[in-house]
Design an enzyme around this catalytic site. Structure first.
Site, mmCIF file in Angstrom:
data_model
loop_
_atom_site.group_PDB
_atom_site.id
_atom_site.type_symbol
_atom_site.label_atom_id
_atom_site.label_comp_id
_atom_site.label_asym_id
_atom_site.label_seq_id
_atom_site.Cartn_x
_atom_site.Cartn_y
_atom_site.Cartn_z
ATOM 1 C CE1 TYR A 78 54.950 47.213 44.084
ATOM 2 C CE2 TYR A 78 55.867 48.400 45.969
ATOM 3 C CZ TYR A 78 54.771 47.978 45.220
ATOM 4 O OH TYR A 78 53.498 48.305 45.624
ATOM 5 C CB CYS B 299 64.978 59.221 35.659
ATOM 6 S SG CYS B 299 64.197 59.716 34.098
ATOM 7 C CB CYS C 72 66.024 63.150 34.420
ATOM 8 S SG CYS C 72 64.768 63.078 35.730
ATOM 9 C CG ASN D 45 45.722 40.420 38.419
ATOM 10 O OD1 ASN D 45 45.254 40.668 39.530
ATOM 11 N ND2 ASN D 45 45.335 39.372 37.715
ATOM 12 C CB ILE D 46 50.692 45.212 39.090
ATOM 13 C CG1 ILE D 46 51.142 44.410 40.320
ATOM 14 C CG2 ILE D 46 49.641 46.243 39.469
ATOM 15 C CD1 ILE D 46 51.797 45.255 41.422
ATOM 16 C CG HIS E 133 45.083 48.399 40.523
ATOM 17 N ND1 HIS E 133 44.548 47.333 41.219
ATOM 18 C CD2 HIS E 133 44.174 49.398 40.626
ATOM 19 C CE1 HIS E 133 43.370 47.680 41.714
ATOM 20 N NE2 HIS E 133 43.122 48.923 41.360
ATOM 21 C CB THR F 9 38.019 40.189 40.817
ATOM 22 O OG1 THR F 9 37.951 41.350 41.638
ATOM 23 C CG2 THR F 9 36.744 40.053 40.020
ATOM 24 C CB CYS G 269 61.289 64.112 34.360
ATOM 25 S SG CYS G 269 61.546 62.382 33.848
ATOM 26 C CB CYS H 219 40.139 31.194 36.794
ATOM 27 S SG CYS H 219 39.499 32.226 38.120
#
Length: 309
Positions: A101, A206, A211, A140-141, A157, A249, A168, A292
């Site tokens: 990620y 966090c 936390c 989409n993210i 998403h 999509t 937490c 598109c």
């Protein structure tokens, strides 16, 4: 019946109109005309619409150079996204998942909205001044719609640039680059790259008082359910829309794949803008093949009947 009261089993058994029909209705559905590619007819529907829903998928971002991680060649190192984007993968190896990620976040920081994103955002701004609304419902993210200026955005998403604490539960926007010092220079996608094996305590933590829990990407992973509040908001928008656009999509990922067919089932015009036909194409009134970024701007440009204040 509410859009989200359908069970998965009923969805599988539905015919073209999106519901179980009598034989007469079923025959009508199966004999529906193929979708039109007449832009003038679409523009007429667009000129009349007061509430436009735009459903977008990976295809709208592919033209910005965003990796889709789907299909052949969709690997990060030796894994496909489906092998990393799961709660189980994160529990087993949070360092590897965070490398993946982190790589995606860093890639996205170098990407920019393309003409399709910009056309949607400009359309929203323009129509809002006329008392009309545009909502973007995206799978989409990557936040490219937000970057383009879209305000009314439902990210079903989640987002690469939000985190959620596994302790937490706090959700927060996070645009740090790198997201934590230990991930600096990590995440290379080359299959020969060794895992960084970063200790959990050095992964994103966090920042809420007292936390220090392990953060995870605030995205919906395989095997997880979508946020019910987001789905409720989507349902409300789809129930009032009088024009629906499906942009980039594949119409195979549920529950998003059922959104436009359900809208079409109540007689609302649906226009698909995609590189090629999808399993849902024949349920829609319009289909415009091609990139598109090429097909969408003229479709959403100011109509001659619009009154600009």
């Amino acid at each position: 019946m509410s859009l989200f009261q359908f069970t998965a089993r009923r969805l599988v058994s539905q015919v073209h109109c999106g519901f179980k029909a009598s034989s007469k209705k079923q025959k009508f559905c199966l004999e529906m005309a193929r979708p039109s590619s007449n832009m003038a007819d679409f523009r007429e529907a667009f000129a009349k619409a007061k509430h436009i829903a735009v459903i977008t998928g990976a295809g709208v971002s592919a033209e910005s150079g965003v990796p889709t991680f789907r299909g052949a060649g969709g690997f990060w190192r030796k894994w496909q996204a489906q092998e990393l984007a799961t709660p189980e993968a994160f529990a087993r190896n949070p360092s590897r998942v965070w490398e993946f990620y982190h790589y995606r976040r860093e890639v996205m920081l170098s990407k920019h909205p393309n003409p399709a994103h910009i056309a949607i955002a400009e359309c929203e701004r323009r129509l809002s001044k006329q008392g009309r609304s545009v909502v973007v419902i995206t799978q989409n993210i990557d936040e490219l719609h937000r970057k383009a200026g879209t305000k009314h955005l439902l990210e079903i998403h989640g987002s690469l640039f939000k985190t959620r604490c596994t302790n937490c539960g706090n959700v927060a926007a996070n645009y740090k680059s790198p997201i934590c010092p230990a991930l600096a220079g990590k995440g290379a996608p080359d299959p020969e790259t060794e895992d960084a094996a970063i200790p959990v305590e050095e992964l994103p933590q966090c920042e809420e008082d007292g936390c220090n829990g392990l953060l995870r990407p605030h995205v919906v992973w395989f095997g997880e359910t979508l946020d019910p509040d987001i789905l409720t908001a989507v349902e409300k928008e789809l129930e009032i829309c009088d024009l629906c656009l499906v942009v980039g999509t594949s119409s195979v990922v549920y529950p998003a794949a059922m959104f436009a067919p359900q809208v079409s089932a109540r007689g609302v015009p649906v226009a698909e803008f995609n590189m090629e036909a999808t399993p849902a194409t024949n349920r829609f009134r319009f289909h415009f093949p091609g990139p598109c970024g090429t097909t969408l701007p003229p479709a959403l440009a100011r109509h001659e009947t619009e009154i600009i204040s």
